[in-house]
Design a protein around this motif. Structure first.
Motif, PDB file in Angstrom:
ATOM      1  N   UNK A   1      -5.822   3.896 -12.730  1.00 26.80           N
ATOM      2  CA  UNK A   1      -5.538   2.496 -12.411  1.00 26.80           C
ATOM      3  C   UNK A   1      -4.750   2.380 -11.114  1.00 26.80           C
ATOM      4  N   UNK A   2      -3.770   3.250 -10.935  1.00 30.36           N
ATOM      5  CA  UNK A   2      -2.991   3.240  -9.693  1.00 30.36           C
ATOM      6  C   UNK A   2      -3.882   3.556  -8.488  1.00 30.36           C
ATOM      7  N   UNK A   3      -4.770   4.524  -8.658  1.00 33.63           N
ATOM      8  CA  UNK A   3      -5.677   4.880  -7.564  1.00 33.63           C
ATOM      9  C   UNK A   3      -6.610   3.719  -7.224  1.00 33.63           C
ATOM     10  N   UNK A   4      -7.082   2.995  -8.226  1.00 39.64           N
ATOM     11  CA  UNK A   4      -7.934   1.827  -7.984  1.00 39.64           C
ATOM     12  C   UNK A   4      -7.156   0.748  -7.228  1.00 39.64           C
ATOM     13  N   UNK A   5      -5.885   0.560  -7.583  1.00 38.74           N
ATOM     14  CA  UNK A   5      -5.058  -0.417  -6.881  1.00 38.74           C
ATOM     15  C   UNK A   5      -4.869  -0.016  -5.419  1.00 38.74           C
ATOM     16  N   UNK A   6      -4.697   1.278  -5.190  1.00 40.77           N
ATOM     17  CA  UNK A   6      -4.557   1.772  -3.818  1.00 40.77           C
ATOM     18  C   UNK A   6      -5.825   1.473  -3.027  1.00 40.77           C
ATOM     19  N   UNK A   7      -6.985   1.726  -3.634  1.00 40.58           N
ATOM     20  CA  UNK A   7      -8.247   1.476  -2.938  1.00 40.58           C
ATOM     21  C   UNK A   7      -8.429  -0.008  -2.612  1.00 40.58           C
TER      22      UNK A   7
ATOM     23  N   UNK B   1       0.834  -1.202   0.000  1.00 42.07           N
ATOM     24  CA  UNK B   1       0.000   0.000   0.000  1.00 42.07           C
ATOM     25  C   UNK B   1       0.868   1.251   0.000  1.00 42.07           C
ATOM     26  N   UNK B   2       1.891   1.264   0.827  1.00 35.35           N
ATOM     27  CA  UNK B   2       2.786   2.417   0.874  1.00 35.35           C
ATOM     28  C   UNK B   2       3.498   2.603  -0.463  1.00 35.35           C
ATOM     29  N   UNK B   3       3.935   1.508  -1.065  1.00 31.49           N
ATOM     30  CA  UNK B   3       4.599   1.567  -2.367  1.00 31.49           C
ATOM     31  C   UNK B   3       3.655   2.148  -3.427  1.00 31.49           C
TER      32      UNK B   3
ATOM     33  N   UNK C   1      -6.053  -2.262  -2.260  1.00 31.45           N
ATOM     34  CA  UNK C   1      -5.063  -2.646  -1.249  1.00 31.45           C
ATOM     35  C   UNK C   1      -5.486  -2.114   0.123  1.00 31.45           C
ATOM     36  N   UNK C   2      -6.037  -0.916   0.157  1.00 33.30           N
ATOM     37  CA  UNK C   2      -6.518  -0.346   1.413  1.00 33.30           C
ATOM     38  C   UNK C   2      -7.658  -1.200   1.979  1.00 33.30           C
ATOM     39  N   UNK C   3      -8.550  -1.675   1.105  1.00 31.48           N
ATOM     40  CA  UNK C   3      -9.634  -2.560   1.535  1.00 31.48           C
ATOM     41  C   UNK C   3      -9.077  -3.873   2.086  1.00 31.48           C
ATOM     42  N   UNK C   4      -8.028  -4.377   1.440  1.00 31.06           N
ATOM     43  CA  UNK C   4      -7.405  -5.624   1.916  1.00 31.06           C
ATOM     44  C   UNK C   4      -6.815  -5.422   3.313  1.00 31.06           C
TER      45      UNK C   4
END
Length: 179
Positions: free
Chosen positions: A61-67, A27-29, A69-72
């Motif tokens: 796409x990066x923002x969706x990945x962040x979301x 998530x930090x990455x 990962x944050x949910x995980x």
């Protein structure tokens, strides 16, 4: 209520801790990538429409990945809370224990395969009113309940007042103007 033993919960806790640490790093990455990409995109934005469009898509796409990962990470925190409360591994639909192999593969799951199937089929979508109605049916039988239902009488129709048509009024006004 059956549950996993304290020793088993401790094993699951270790698995979840490892997954949590890994997810936090990822998530930090991803967040670092988003901020770096945002800085770089603002420098040359507006010069080339196709490049701008591509850059915006990559940023989305990066923002969706962040979301995701944050949910995980949040799901892993919730799993730790369930371990602390000693309800980890209990299906939220059926109340039965979730298979150990399923928990090892997906440590954040809250439903057994049986529970997922029941929920997907709609069988478990029962409200408190449905439960009360079913209990009543068991006591009195379905026919008695149906016979108790009465339809309200239809409302009395009020006679509509007669309205003067506008056409007639206009014709009368035009006749007065001619005189």
């Amino acid at each position: 209520m059956e549950r996993y033993s304290d020793e088993e919960l401790e094993e699951f806790k270790e698995i979840i801790k490892e997954n949590y640490q890994q997810a936090k790093k990822e998530l930090q990455l991803l967040r670092d990538q988003v901020s770096e990409f945002s800085e770089n995109i603002s420098e040359g934005f507006g010069a080339d429409y196709t490049q701008d469009s591509s850059s915006v898509n990559q940023l989305e796409m990066l923002n969706e990945q962040v979301l995701r990962k944050r949910d995980q990470v949040q799901d892993l925190q919730n799993a730790m809370l369930r371990i602390k409360n000693k309800v980890y591994g209990v299906c939220s639909v059926t109340g039965k224990l979730i298979d150990r192999k399923r928990l090892e593969a997906v440590p954040t799951t809250t439903k057994s395969l049986e529970g997922m199937k029941l929920q997907a089929s709609g069988i478990m979508d029962v409200t408190a009113q449905d439960l009360a109605r079913q209990a009543n049916e068991r006591k009195e039988g379905p026919n008695k309940i149906i016979s108790k239902i009465k339809k309200p009488p239809p409302p009395k129709a009020k006679p509509a007042p007669k309205k003067k048509s506008r056409r007639r009024k206009k014709v009368e006004e035009e006749d007065e103007d001619m005189i």
